[in-house]
Write a protein that holds these residues in place. Structure first.
Motif, PDB file in Angstrom:
ATOM      1  N   SER A  18      -2.230   1.172  -3.364  1.00 14.19           N
ATOM      2  CA  SER A  18      -2.917   2.448  -3.572  1.00 14.19           C
ATOM      3  C   SER A  18      -4.373   2.360  -3.134  1.00 14.19           C
ATOM      4  O   SER A  18      -4.879   3.256  -2.445  1.00 14.19           O
ATOM      5  N   ILE A  19      -5.047   1.297  -3.507  1.00 14.86           N
ATOM      6  CA  ILE A  19      -6.455   1.129  -3.142  1.00 14.86           C
ATOM      7  C   ILE A  19      -6.616   1.057  -1.630  1.00 14.86           C
ATOM      8  O   ILE A  19      -7.510   1.684  -1.046  1.00 14.86           O
ATOM      9  N   GLN A  20      -5.747   0.299  -0.978  1.00 14.73           N
ATOM     10  CA  GLN A  20      -5.846   0.154   0.477  1.00 14.73           C
ATOM     11  C   GLN A  20      -5.722   1.504   1.179  1.00 14.73           C
ATOM     12  O   GLN A  20      -6.490   1.812   2.103  1.00 14.73           O
ATOM     13  N   ILE A  21      -4.785   2.311   0.750  1.00 16.74           N
ATOM     14  CA  ILE A  21      -4.581   3.609   1.384  1.00 16.74           C
ATOM     15  C   ILE A  21      -5.740   4.556   1.076  1.00 16.74           C
ATOM     16  O   ILE A  21      -6.262   5.238   1.972  1.00 16.74           O
ATOM     17  N   LEU A  22      -6.176   4.606  -0.178  1.00 13.37           N
ATOM     18  CA  LEU A  22      -7.248   5.533  -0.551  1.00 13.37           C
ATOM     19  C   LEU A  22      -8.581   5.141   0.072  1.00 13.37           C
ATOM     20  O   LEU A  22      -9.422   6.006   0.349  1.00 13.37           O
ATOM     21  N   GLU A  23      -8.802   3.851   0.310  1.00 15.09           N
ATOM     22  CA  GLU A  23     -10.012   3.436   1.013  1.00 15.09           C
ATOM     23  C   GLU A  23     -10.019   3.982   2.442  1.00 15.09           C
ATOM     24  O   GLU A  23     -11.068   4.382   2.963  1.00 15.09           O
ATOM     25  N   ASN A  24      -8.866   4.011   3.090  1.00 12.54           N
ATOM     26  CA  ASN A  24      -8.775   4.596   4.430  1.00 12.54           C
ATOM     27  C   ASN A  24      -9.028   6.095   4.386  1.00 12.54           C
ATOM     28  O   ASN A  24      -9.673   6.657   5.277  1.00 12.54           O
TER      29      ASN A  24
END
Length: 326
Positions: A18-24
């Motif tokens: 989730s963090i990886q996607i939301l950072e993008n």
């Protein structure tokens, strides 16, 4: 769609993805306050305190920009900004120091057979200092805390401001908060005898407190402590304190709180008849300070004045205490 996928991972208890996607996503939408806040809380949930603090600070900058004002009164009165700053304060609170000094008008303050404030006195100790250290990595993990601490406690001579040197009691211990959403703490500490009325022993405590608006907007506070002395004499003790009041914010960082209070104590092996119950009213005056652009006030000075009527096994009287936390 991409953001929705990130939140789906979060709901499926997969914070890393989730963090990886939301950072993008936030790179393409850098003004989105909600995304910054969500990344901060996801990082906190993932026990990545450094990243969490970074995203909280980014969210604070965005919120200040949204307010569109450099007026401190406008900024300090914004509830959303205050909540974000409290999160940063909690992340930064790895070391703190508390000192307090009190006075009671009645004579039921010192028991010559044990250290007041541990289990041997009628009331909690009237003076003390405490040092707390929260180590990195294990100290704070998603609302669960592990703390090393040391205390020095003492009581006053009856009806005076003079410290009774025979009651000096030192302790060292550790404290663990196992639940994220409940303020329940377990502690174990070694009691180190200093004064003639103190003792060498082990103390195990369970402490539970719950509050509503205890910070700048204080409403009510409840606190319970269950203690157990391990070595002879083995004693089980329960202490509880409840306050209900209404707070008034004077200027930005000063809070005055008239309140009602009731407190009491029950213990086993009470041959000296030390259990008690009392109730009354009082006034708290608290000044908060040591705040920064990103953090809510980390320190405070409080003056607490109360008059309590003895209900069971304690005299009525006035008491006052000063507390300094840094």
């Amino acid at each position: 769609f991409v953001a929705a996928l990130g939140y789906a991972y979060s709901n499926n208890d997969q914070p890393d993805q989730s963090i990886q996607i939301l950072e993008n996503v936030v790179e393409k939408d850098p003004e989105n306050l909600g995304l910054h806040k969500d990344l901060a809380y996801l990082s906190l949930r993932n026990s990545d305190n450094k990243a969490s603090k970074y995203w909280f600070k980014q969210a604070i900058d965005l919120r200040v920009a949204q307010l569109g004002s450099n007026q401190l009164d406008v900024i300090n009165k914004d509830n959303e900004l205050a909540n974000l700053r409290r999160e940063v304060r909690e992340l930064d609170d790895n070391f703190n120091f508390t000192a307090y000094f009190g006075y009671r008008q009645n004579n039921n303050t010192v028991n010559p057979t044990g250290a007041p404030g541990i289990l041997g006195g009628v009331i909690p100790s009237q003076g003390g200092v405490e040092l707390n250290y929260r180590p990195p990595i294990i100290g704070l993990r998603d609302g669960r805390t592990f703390t090393l601490f040391s205390r020095m406690l003492w009581s006053m001579e009856p009806d005076s401001f003079k410290v009774d040197s025979e009651t000096f009691q030192s302790t060292v211990g550790l404290r663990y908060k196992p639940f994220k959403t409940h303020n329940f703490n377990l502690s174990a500490e070694k009691l180190i005898k200093i004064g003639d009325s103190s003792q060498n022993n082990w103390l195990i405590r369970g402490m539970y407190g719950w509050t509503n608006g205890f910070d700048i907007n204080f409403g009510k506070q409840y606190f319970c402590v269950l203690c157990f002395l391990v070595e002879s004499p083995a004693i089980l003790s329960f202490f509880s304190d409840a306050r209900q009041g209404i707070s008034y914010n004077l200027w930005n960082n000063i809070v005055i709180t008239p309140h009602a209070v009731i407190d009491g104590r029950i213990q086993t092996k009470d041959e000296s008849n030390l259990s008690y119950l009392e109730a009354g009213g009082g006034l708290s005056l608290k000044y908060y300070f040591n705040q920064t652009r990103y953090s809510a006030p980390k320190s405070y000075i409080e003056f607490l004045f109360q008059y309590k009527v003895g209900i069971v096994n304690i005299e009525s009287g006035f008491n006052a205490i000063g507390i300094f936390r840094y």
